[in-house]
Design a protein around this motif. Structure first.
Motif, PDB file in Angstrom:
ATOM      1  N   LEU A   5     -10.758 151.132  36.506  1.00 19.52           N
ATOM      2  CA  LEU A   5     -11.672 150.282  35.756  1.00 19.52           C
ATOM      3  C   LEU A   5     -12.165 149.079  36.529  1.00 19.52           C
ATOM      4  CD1 LEU A   5     -13.039 149.813  33.006  1.00 19.52           C
ATOM      5  CD2 LEU A   5     -11.036 148.476  32.335  1.00 19.52           C
ATOM      6  N   SER A  49     -16.486 150.384  40.214  1.00 24.55           N
ATOM      7  CA  SER A  49     -16.598 150.425  38.759  1.00 24.55           C
ATOM      8  C   SER A  49     -17.413 149.257  38.239  1.00 24.55           C
ATOM      9  CB  SER A  49     -15.199 150.410  38.124  1.00 24.55           C
ATOM     10  OG  SER A  49     -14.486 151.568  38.441  1.00 24.55           O
ATOM     11  N   PHE A  66     -21.193 149.575  36.068  1.00 25.67           N
ATOM     12  CA  PHE A  66     -21.499 149.060  34.732  1.00 25.67           C
ATOM     13  C   PHE A  66     -22.608 148.001  34.759  1.00 25.67           C
ATOM     14  CE2 PHE A  66     -16.896 150.243  34.035  1.00 25.67           C
ATOM     15  CZ  PHE A  66     -17.178 151.371  33.268  1.00 25.67           C
ATOM     16  N   ARG A 122     -19.202 148.034  25.051  1.00 26.46           N
ATOM     17  CA  ARG A 122     -19.897 149.173  25.659  1.00 26.46           C
ATOM     18  C   ARG A 122     -19.160 149.684  26.900  1.00 26.46           C
ATOM     19  NH1 ARG A 122     -26.137 148.080  26.478  1.00 26.46           N
ATOM     20  NH2 ARG A 122     -25.930 150.240  27.259  1.00 26.46           N
ATOM     21  N   VAL A 123     -18.677 148.763  27.733  1.00 24.24           N
ATOM     22  CA  VAL A 123     -17.987 149.165  28.959  1.00 24.24           C
ATOM     23  C   VAL A 123     -16.642 149.821  28.652  1.00 24.24           C
ATOM     24  CG1 VAL A 123     -16.818 148.279  31.022  1.00 24.24           C
ATOM     25  CG2 VAL A 123     -19.102 147.464  30.441  1.00 24.24           C
ATOM     26  N   GLY A 124     -15.874 149.211  27.767  1.00 21.78           N
ATOM     27  CA  GLY A 124     -14.513 149.676  27.532  1.00 21.78           C
ATOM     28  C   GLY A 124     -14.359 150.646  26.393  1.00 21.78           C
ATOM     29  N   GLY A 139     -17.242 152.192  24.554  1.00 26.72           N
ATOM     30  CA  GLY A 139     -18.312 153.161  24.350  1.00 26.72           C
ATOM     31  C   GLY A 139     -19.055 153.008  23.045  1.00 26.72           C
ATOM     32  N   SER A 174     -12.922 153.052  17.253  1.00 25.34           N
ATOM     33  CA  SER A 174     -13.416 153.378  18.597  1.00 25.34           C
ATOM     34  C   SER A 174     -12.863 154.710  19.076  1.00 25.34           C
ATOM     35  CB  SER A 174     -13.010 152.264  19.576  1.00 25.34           C
ATOM     36  OG  SER A 174     -13.495 151.017  19.139  1.00 25.34           O
ATOM     37  N   HIS A 227     -14.800 158.491  19.851  1.00 25.75           N
ATOM     38  CA  HIS A 227     -14.678 159.306  21.063  1.00 25.75           C
ATOM     39  C   HIS A 227     -14.237 160.725  20.741  1.00 25.75           C
ATOM     40  CE1 HIS A 227     -15.095 155.535  23.150  1.00 25.75           C
ATOM     41  NE2 HIS A 227     -15.090 156.157  24.305  1.00 25.75           N
ATOM     42  N   ASP A 246     -17.180 158.094  30.305  1.00 27.54           N
ATOM     43  CA  ASP A 246     -17.188 157.120  31.390  1.00 27.54           C
ATOM     44  C   ASP A 246     -16.649 155.752  31.005  1.00 27.54           C
ATOM     45  OD1 ASP A 246     -18.286 158.969  33.144  1.00 27.54           O
ATOM     46  OD2 ASP A 246     -20.321 158.527  32.438  1.00 27.54           O
ATOM     47  N   ASP A 247     -15.745 155.684  30.036  1.00 29.66           N
ATOM     48  CA  ASP A 247     -15.176 154.386  29.691  1.00 29.66           C
ATOM     49  C   ASP A 247     -13.656 154.490  29.631  1.00 29.66           C
ATOM     50  OD1 ASP A 247     -14.530 155.529  27.215  1.00 29.66           O
ATOM     51  OD2 ASP A 247     -16.396 154.848  26.310  1.00 29.66           O
TER      52      ASP A 247
END
Length: 496
Positions: free
Chosen positions: A132, A137, A141, A182-184, A186, A249, A253, A261-262
């Motif tokens: 990450l 990485s 992002f 959004r990064v971690g 999704g 969250s 998923h 991709d997170d």
């Protein structure tokens, strides 16, 4: 057994106990203030322990002993003493003591920040750094950061057109929250289970895990005290809010297998055994504990750092004018900001360093615990001693920083001191094995946001305020945000 044999045995064992106690009393502990019965020095902490400890260290020294209820602690307040703990004896001082409320919020220490130093911690840290927080990485992002900052800039433009003040505390927290979600995770922060309460929940979490909880110092009556003060109830509220958000969250998923991709996708793969974490099999609570670190560290520290920078700039018009001139000269009319541009912004980097120095986001690092008896500066530090690193005191040390109470970015001109953990005069992210692994990710957003705020807008105070009215008081928790919100009016420039 005869009477005299009994007497002899009693005297023998009593002598052993006396010798043991004498050995304990002969330990050369660091100096410290007198203690009250039962509570020790807890009454001397006040509402801002970092400031109270600094005052005490001025009298009792750079390495100081304190007693908090049943817990023996030492406080390191200068670069030299801190270097001993975070570098020379890092391996012996990098574990964590058990703390009740951090344990609750991190699903019984299944995270990275509060987990004791063991094989599990090493595997999780390696995974986080490799998967990450690598430079690759961080770069990957970039489009998310740019999209969210662009949306933020549009909001500032609307406020500028109306000459309307912007609560930067609130809006910068939302910006960093939107990026991290959004990064971690999704998902978008808006519409999520934290969408309307994220600021309250995250700030509450940092207060809870940064508190000096009675439960940790008085095992018998501490829980009753924490219920009376409301700390226990606050912990349960923020834990349930976080847990619900994590469930949402993760469910998102599981219902959308194309999201790959997170960090949640990576952790779910580890739960299923598709990718490994050494000898450990992740459970859902492991996943949530790790996600907690990603969320809190990413949202809280980044948003508050930018707020403090803008606070010091509006408080110091000379510095604001100078840094804006540099940014506008380097960026000019470019739509994209490159890493090369950031490297050329020398004065902006000085401003950020000075902000970290004078208002560190984490004024007290998370406590460490000595895993064995060690000796620091000629003093004995017994096993199980809690270790507090007072970053706030280090950053105000008059032997290191001339005019330490004054905001002077130029003090970093021609200086090699940086904030990446190698210079013990400046430790906003800690150092050693426990240094914050997300530093690069957070600073990427700090730089991009500040460049846009300084390039595209001028800033002024609301009409009823003067520079002298800008408050610099901090709230206390694991992080220290600005207590009074920063409200500024943006003014459109020719580059906006």
């Amino acid at each position: 057994m005869s009477f005299w044999n009994i007497i002899f045995a009693f005297v023998f064992f009593a002598s052993i106990l006396i010798v043991k106690n004498m050995r304990k009393t002969r330990k050369n502990l660091p100096p410290g203030p007198p203690r009250l019965p039962i509570i020790g020095n807890l009454h001397q902490l006040g509402s801002k322990p970092h400031r109270s400890m600094f005052k005490l260290s001025e009298k009792y020294g750079s390495l100081m002993s304190l007693k908090f209820g049943n817990v023996s602690t030492v406080v390191a307040s200068t670069p030299e003493t801190v270097k001993d703990f975070l570098k020379t004896f890092d391996a012996d001082c990098c574990s964590r003591p058990y703390m009740t409320y951090p344990a609750r919020i991190t699903y019984n220490l299944k995270d990275l920040a509060f987990s004791p130093y063991n094989k599990y911690w090493r595997e999780v840290r390696k995974m986080m750094v490799v998967e990450l927080y690598t430079a690759k990485s961080v770069k990957s992002f970039r489009h998310i950061r740019e999209e969210e900052v662009a949306s933020f800039v549009e909001f500032i433009k609307q406020s500028a057109s109306l000459a309307k003040p912007v609560n930067l505390n609130k809006k910068l927290m939302k910006l960093s929250g939107s990026v991290i979600c959004r990064v971690g995770f999704g998902i978008s922060l808006d519409g999520s289970k934290l969408g309307n309460t994220y600021e309250e929940v995250i700030h509450g979490s940092m207060e809870v895990i940064g508190s000096f909880a009675a439960t940790d110092y008085f095992p018998v009556i501490g829980r009753i005290i924490d219920r009376i003060t409301g700390l226990h109830g606050k912990c349960e509220r923020v834990f349930k809010a976080m847990d619900t958000f994590f469930d949402q969250s993760i469910e998102h998923h599981l219902e959308n297998e194309n999201i790959k991709d997170d960090i949640i996708s990576l952790l779910l793969n580890m739960e299923r055994g598709e990718t490994g974490l050494g000898e450990f099999q992740l459970t859902r609570n492991h996943t949530k504990g790790i996600l907690l670190n990603v969320l809190l560290a990413g949202v809280d520290t980044t948003g508050h750092t930018i707020t403090w920078v803008m606070t010091h700039l509006i408080k110091n018009p000379r510095v604001l004018k100078k840094v804006q001139a540099e940014v506008r000269e380097v960026i000019k009319n470019k739509d994209d900001t490159t890493q090369e541009d950031i490297e050329r912004l020398e004065y902006l980097k000085m401003v950020i360093k000075e902000t970290f120095r004078i208002t560190p986001i984490g004024p007290l690092l998370i406590p460490r615990e000595a895993s064995k008896d060690i000796k620091i500066g000629g003093y004995d530090i017994p096993k199980k001693t809690w270790i507090h690193v007072n970053v706030w005191a280090i950053h105000r040390n008059p032997n290191v920083w001339k005019d330490g109470e004054v905001f002077i970015p130029e003090r970093f001109m021609d200086s090699q001191i940086d904030y990446k953990g190698l210079n013990f005069e400046l430790l906003p992210f800690g150092s050693g094995r426990r240094i914050c692994p997300g530093m690069g990710m957070g600073m990427a957003l700090v730089h991009l946001t500040l460049i846009n705020l300084l390039y595209r807008f001028d800033w002024k105070l609301p009409e009823e305020m003067n520079v002298e009215d800008v408050d610099l008081e901090e709230s206390f928790g694991l992080s220290c945000p600005k207590k009074v919100p920063l409200n500024l009016i943006p003014v459109l420039t020719q580059w906006t």
